[in-house]
Scaffold this motif. Structure first.
Motif, short mmCIF file in Angstrom:
data_model
loop_
_atom_site.label_atom_id
_atom_site.label_comp_id
_atom_site.label_asym_id
_atom_site.label_seq_id
_atom_site.Cartn_x
_atom_site.Cartn_y
_atom_site.Cartn_z
N PRO A 149 27.75 15.03 57.73
CA PRO A 149 27.86 15.89 58.83
C PRO A 149 27.23 17.35 58.30
O PRO A 149 27.46 17.69 57.30
N GLN A 150 26.28 17.86 59.10
CA GLN A 150 26.03 19.17 59.03
C GLN A 150 26.99 20.33 58.64
O GLN A 150 27.94 20.29 59.40
N SER A 151 26.77 21.27 57.77
CA SER A 151 27.85 22.25 57.43
C SER A 151 27.44 23.23 56.74
O SER A 151 26.32 23.60 56.42
N THR A 152 28.19 24.45 56.92
CA THR A 152 27.67 25.55 56.63
C THR A 152 28.11 25.64 55.00
O THR A 152 27.38 26.73 54.04
N VAL A 153 28.89 24.86 54.45
CA VAL A 153 29.28 24.91 53.15
C VAL A 153 28.49 23.93 52.38
O VAL A 153 28.09 22.89 52.64
N PRO A 154 27.64 24.71 51.33
CA PRO A 154 26.84 23.75 50.46
C PRO A 154 27.65 22.53 49.89
O PRO A 154 28.68 22.63 49.58
N ARG A 155 26.88 21.26 49.58
CA ARG A 155 27.71 20.09 49.03
C ARG A 155 26.66 19.90 48.18
O ARG A 155 25.23 19.82 48.12
N ARG A 156 27.15 19.04 47.30
CA ARG A 156 26.37 18.40 46.07
C ARG A 156 25.30 17.19 46.47
O ARG A 156 24.37 17.05 46.08
N ILE A 157 26.05 16.49 47.35
CA ILE A 157 25.41 15.36 47.85
C ILE A 157 25.40 15.24 49.33
O ILE A 157 26.56 15.59 49.93
N ASP A 158 24.41 14.72 49.91
CA ASP A 158 24.15 14.84 51.42
C ASP A 158 24.39 13.72 52.13
O ASP A 158 24.15 13.82 53.35
N GLY A 159 24.46 12.70 51.47
CA GLY A 159 24.61 11.21 52.02
C GLY A 159 24.74 10.28 51.14
O GLY A 159 24.79 10.60 49.91
N ALA A 160 24.57 9.13 51.61
CA ALA A 160 24.76 7.87 50.57
C ALA A 160 23.68 6.84 51.20
O ALA A 160 23.67 6.81 52.52
N TRP A 161 23.03 6.38 50.29
CA TRP A 161 21.97 5.22 50.78
C TRP A 161 22.33 3.82 49.82
O TRP A 161 22.78 3.85 48.69
N TRP A 162 22.48 2.64 50.45
CA TRP A 162 22.84 1.54 49.97
C TRP A 162 21.34 0.63 50.17
O TRP A 162 21.67 -0.18 51.12
N PRO A 163 20.53 0.68 49.46
CA PRO A 163 19.26 -0.10 49.37
C PRO A 163 19.65 -1.60 49.45
O PRO A 163 20.70 -1.68 48.41
N ARG A 164 18.95 -2.35 49.71
CA ARG A 164 19.09 -3.93 49.35
C ARG A 164 18.27 -4.25 48.21
O ARG A 164 18.91 -5.40 47.67
N THR A 165 17.59 -3.68 47.57
CA THR A 165 17.06 -3.91 46.15
C THR A 165 16.59 -2.78 45.68
O THR A 165 16.74 -1.62 46.13
N PHE A 166 16.23 -2.81 44.49
CA PHE A 166 15.73 -1.52 43.59
C PHE A 166 14.21 -1.38 43.45
O PHE A 166 13.63 -0.83 42.90
N ASP A 167 13.44 -2.09 44.50
CA ASP A 167 12.28 -2.15 44.85
C ASP A 167 11.88 -1.01 45.63
O ASP A 167 12.05 -1.05 46.85
N LEU A 168 11.12 0.29 45.03
CA LEU A 168 11.08 1.55 45.89
C LEU A 168 9.95 1.16 46.71
O LEU A 168 10.11 1.89 47.73
N LEU A 169 9.00 0.53 46.55
CA LEU A 169 8.00 0.26 47.58
C LEU A 169 8.51 -0.39 48.89
O LEU A 169 7.86 -0.35 50.03
N THR A 170 9.30 -1.23 48.72
CA THR A 170 9.89 -1.88 49.80
C THR A 170 11.05 -1.12 50.40
O THR A 170 11.15 -1.05 51.71
#
Length: 138
Positions: free
Chosen positions: A21-42
Motif C-alpha cells: 500500500p502507498q505510504s509516506t514512509v519510505p520502504r526498501r521493497i515496494d512489492g513482490a512479484w512471483w513470475p512463472r519462469t525466469f524468461d524475461l521476454l515472457t
C-alpha cells in the motif's frame, strides 16, 4: 463467406503480484512479484501490464543477469519501448528495479518461480512485506 466461429484467443494469466500500500514512509521493497519462469521476454510484459497506473509508465528495468534469460537492450510493451538493463551485482540479487520518468524507482522482490506458497510468504515476510497478503493469482 465462412461463417464458422473462431475460438477466442487465449488469455494471458495475470501476473502473481503484490503491491505494498502507498505510504509516506519510505520502504526498501515496494512489492513482490512471483513470475512463472525466469524468461524475461515472457514475464516482463505481463508484469508491466499488471502494475498500478499510479506507478506511471515504466521506461527502464534493471534485473540480475544471473537469474534472468532473454535480456535484450529494449523490449516493446504495449507500444512503449522499455530499456532493459542487467547487472551481476550481489546487491539485492532477488529484486527487479522499475523506473518511470517523473515517478521514480520501485523495487520488487522476485520470488523464484519454483517456490511454494509457503516459501513465497516467508520471503515476503523477510522482506518486510505482510506475508498474510496473497498474490493476485489467476
Amino acid at each position: 463467406m465462412n461463417s464458422a466461429l473462431w475460438p477466442p484467443p487465449p488469455t494471458r494469466p495475470l501476473p502473481r503480484l503484490y503491491v505494498a500500500p502507498q505510504s509516506t514512509v519510505p520502504r526498501r521493497i515496494d512489492g513482490a512479484w512471483w513470475p512463472r519462469t525466469f524468461d524475461l521476454l515472457t514475464e516482463l510484459p505481463q508484469l508491466l501490464s499488471g502494475l498500478p497506473e499510479s506507478w506511471g509508465q515504466i521506461d527502464s528495468v534493471l534485473v540480475n543477469s544471473a537469474l534472468w534469460t532473454g535480456a535484450p537492450g529494449r523490449l516493446l510493451v504495449r507500444n512503449h519501448v522499455v530499456r532493459l538493463h542487467s547487472t551481476a551485482s550481489a546487491h539485492a540479487p532477488n529484486t527487479v528495479v522499475l523506473m518511470a520518468s517523473g515517478q521514480g524507482r520501485r523495487d520488487l522482490l522476485v520470488v523464484p518461480p519454483e517456490a511454494t506458497e509457503q516459501a513465497a510468504a516467508s520471503l515476503m515476510s523477510a522482506a518486510g512485506l505482510p506475508a498474510e497478503q496473497s498474490f493476485l493469482m489467476s
